[in-house]
Design an enzyme around this catalytic site. Structure first.
Site, mmCIF file in Angstrom:
data_model
loop_
_atom_site.group_PDB
_atom_site.id
_atom_site.type_symbol
_atom_site.label_atom_id
_atom_site.label_comp_id
_atom_site.label_asym_id
_atom_site.label_seq_id
_atom_site.Cartn_x
_atom_site.Cartn_y
_atom_site.Cartn_z
ATOM 1 N N ASN A 1 0.872 -1.184 0.000
ATOM 2 C CA ASN A 1 0.000 0.000 0.000
ATOM 3 C C ASN A 1 0.905 1.230 0.000
ATOM 4 O O ASN A 1 1.486 1.577 1.028
ATOM 5 C CB ASN A 1 -0.888 -0.038 1.261
ATOM 6 C CG ASN A 1 -1.739 1.205 1.396
ATOM 7 O OD1 ASN A 1 -1.799 2.036 0.490
ATOM 8 N ND2 ASN A 1 -2.414 1.344 2.528
ATOM 9 N N LYS B 1 0.129 4.252 -0.366
ATOM 10 C CA LYS B 1 -0.534 5.421 0.227
ATOM 11 C C LYS B 1 -0.304 6.674 -0.635
ATOM 12 O O LYS B 1 -0.302 6.573 -1.854
ATOM 13 C CB LYS B 1 -0.064 5.611 1.671
ATOM 14 C CG LYS B 1 -0.251 4.342 2.503
ATOM 15 C CD LYS B 1 -0.119 4.573 3.970
ATOM 16 C CE LYS B 1 -0.239 3.240 4.694
ATOM 17 N NZ LYS B 1 -0.257 3.374 6.134
ATOM 18 N N HIS C 1 -9.700 0.815 4.541
ATOM 19 C CA HIS C 1 -8.459 1.020 5.302
ATOM 20 C C HIS C 1 -8.757 1.960 6.471
ATOM 21 O O HIS C 1 -9.556 2.888 6.336
ATOM 22 C CB HIS C 1 -7.376 1.610 4.395
ATOM 23 C CG HIS C 1 -6.019 1.597 5.023
ATOM 24 N ND1 HIS C 1 -5.638 2.523 5.975
ATOM 25 C CD2 HIS C 1 -4.959 0.764 4.871
ATOM 26 C CE1 HIS C 1 -4.407 2.247 6.369
ATOM 27 N NE2 HIS C 1 -3.970 1.187 5.714
ATOM 28 N N GLU D 1 -7.187 4.342 7.635
ATOM 29 C CA GLU D 1 -6.936 5.770 7.365
ATOM 30 C C GLU D 1 -8.116 6.383 6.622
ATOM 31 O O GLU D 1 -8.443 7.562 6.813
ATOM 32 C CB GLU D 1 -5.616 5.920 6.594
ATOM 33 C CG GLU D 1 -4.442 5.658 7.524
ATOM 34 C CD GLU D 1 -3.169 5.193 6.851
ATOM 35 O OE1 GLU D 1 -3.061 5.275 5.609
ATOM 36 O OE2 GLU D 1 -2.276 4.719 7.583
ATOM 37 N N GLU E 1 -5.655 -5.393 10.175
ATOM 38 C CA GLU E 1 -4.683 -4.335 10.434
ATOM 39 C C GLU E 1 -5.039 -3.625 11.741
ATOM 40 O O GLU E 1 -5.864 -2.695 11.737
ATOM 41 C CB GLU E 1 -4.699 -3.309 9.307
ATOM 42 C CG GLU E 1 -4.308 -3.863 7.958
ATOM 43 C CD GLU E 1 -3.674 -2.800 7.080
ATOM 44 O OE1 GLU E 1 -2.549 -3.007 6.646
ATOM 45 O OE2 GLU E 1 -4.295 -1.750 6.871
ATOM 46 N N GLY F 1 2.236 1.874 10.908
ATOM 47 C CA GLY F 1 3.228 2.942 10.847
ATOM 48 C C GLY F 1 3.885 3.262 12.176
ATOM 49 O O GLY F 1 4.550 4.296 12.306
ATOM 50 N N SER G 1 3.115 -2.517 10.391
ATOM 51 C CA SER G 1 4.555 -2.547 10.688
ATOM 52 C C SER G 1 5.210 -3.874 10.333
ATOM 53 O O SER G 1 6.105 -4.351 11.037
ATOM 54 C CB SER G 1 4.809 -2.198 12.165
ATOM 55 O OG SER G 1 4.389 -0.865 12.414
HETATM 56 C C1 PEP Z 1 -0.972 -0.058 6.137
HETATM 57 O O1 PEP Z 1 -1.297 1.083 6.366
HETATM 58 O O2 PEP Z 1 -1.686 -0.750 5.385
HETATM 59 C C2 PEP Z 1 0.227 -0.586 6.752
HETATM 60 C C3 PEP Z 1 0.274 -1.858 7.024
HETATM 61 O O3 PEP Z 1 1.230 0.315 7.041
HETATM 62 P P1 PEP Z 1 2.653 -0.001 7.717
HETATM 63 O O4 PEP Z 1 3.193 -1.255 7.105
HETATM 64 O O5 PEP Z 1 3.491 1.193 7.414
HETATM 65 O O6 PEP Z 1 2.403 -0.170 9.175
#
Ligand code: PEP
Length: 243
Positions: free
Chosen positions: A8, A10, A93, A95, A160, A166, A205
């Site tokens: 992703n 973003k 997601h 976000e 997630e 993040g 992460s």
């Molecule tokens: C995400 O936002 O889908 C995600 C997994 O981000 P990160 O790997 O940076 O934690």
């Protein structure tokens, strides 16, 4: 089931950087033990499609509108994504749920639109830190699945935990395994044998250093990767760890 490692991207990068990252992923994609999917910003989809050259790396978007067309300024339909070369779309997601107030009902409508346009939806669920500390992770995820997936769903789930995105923090392996088992049980209860065959990705992460342990857990059928997907070598190392 063969794992899927999805990136992703973003809201990162220029057009040139997106094409170059896609070329890097494509160059290293051969012989890996996982399927690969990259999800660039929507504006970059045609350039990334060209860079991927119709090869083994799949291409997805990060959102779509629930309507097929119409007066929705600034929005993109699922059919437009398909037309531009996408085969997948991330929906729900955290976000988008936070930044755009997307409810489960909105996500469900978008998932239905994606399926109608022939896209594979990657539907995100996951609890906040407060919900986990309150012992509500299981019930939150069950409710999100119940409300965000339309009848007849076929696609991919990404678990997630919001607090792991993040932040460099991840749940324990036992906690990941437990919630993935809950998700599998919910999918099978609702969709029968089809639910057994749906991929459940872990996201939050995931890095080259922790991917092998996470990807080895039962009912973890791949990863949804944010930050580490912006460096081709790291993304490919995560996919290699799926062995
Ligand atoms: C995400 O936002 O889908 C995600 C997994 O981000 P990160 O790997 O940076 O934690």
């Amino acid at each position: 089931m063969r794992p899927l490692i999805a990136g992703n991207w973003k809201m990162h990068g220029t057009l040139r950087e997106a094409a170059s990252l896609a070329e890097g992923v494509r160059a290293g994609a051969g012989g890996l033990p996982a399927d690969l999917l990259v999800c660039p910003p929507v504006l970059h989809i045609p350039a990334v499609a060209a860079a991927l050259g119709g090869g083994a790396v799949a291409l997805g978007a990060q959102d779509c509108h629930a309507a097929a067309k119409g007066a929705h300024t600034g929005d993109i339909s699922a059919a437009m994504l398909r037309d531009a070369g996408a085969t997948h779309v991330i929906l729900g997601h955290s976000e988008r749920r936070a930044d755009h107030g997307e409810s489960d009902a909105v996500v469900r409508a978008k998932v239905a639109a994606a399926l109608g346009a022939g896209l594979v939806p990657v539907v995100c669920v996951g609890e906040t830190e407060a919900q986990r500390l309150a012992g509500e992770a299981d019930s939150v995820v069950r409710a999100q699945l119940a409300e965000s997936l339309p009848d007849g769903f076929g696609g991919i789930i990404a678990y997630e935990p919001v607090w792991a995105i993040g932040t460099g923090r991840t749940p324990t392996e036992a906690d990941i395994a437990a919630i993935h088992a809950t998700i599998r049980e919910s999918l099978v209860a609702r969709f029968g044998a089809a639910g057994q065959g749906m991929r459940i990705l872990y996201g939050g992460s995931m890095k080259p250093g922790n991917a092998r342990a996470i990807l080895a857990l039962p009912n973890v059928d791949g990863g949804l990767v944010g930050g580490a997907s912006l460096v081709a070598a790291d993304f490919l190392a995560i996919a290699a760890a799926a062995a």
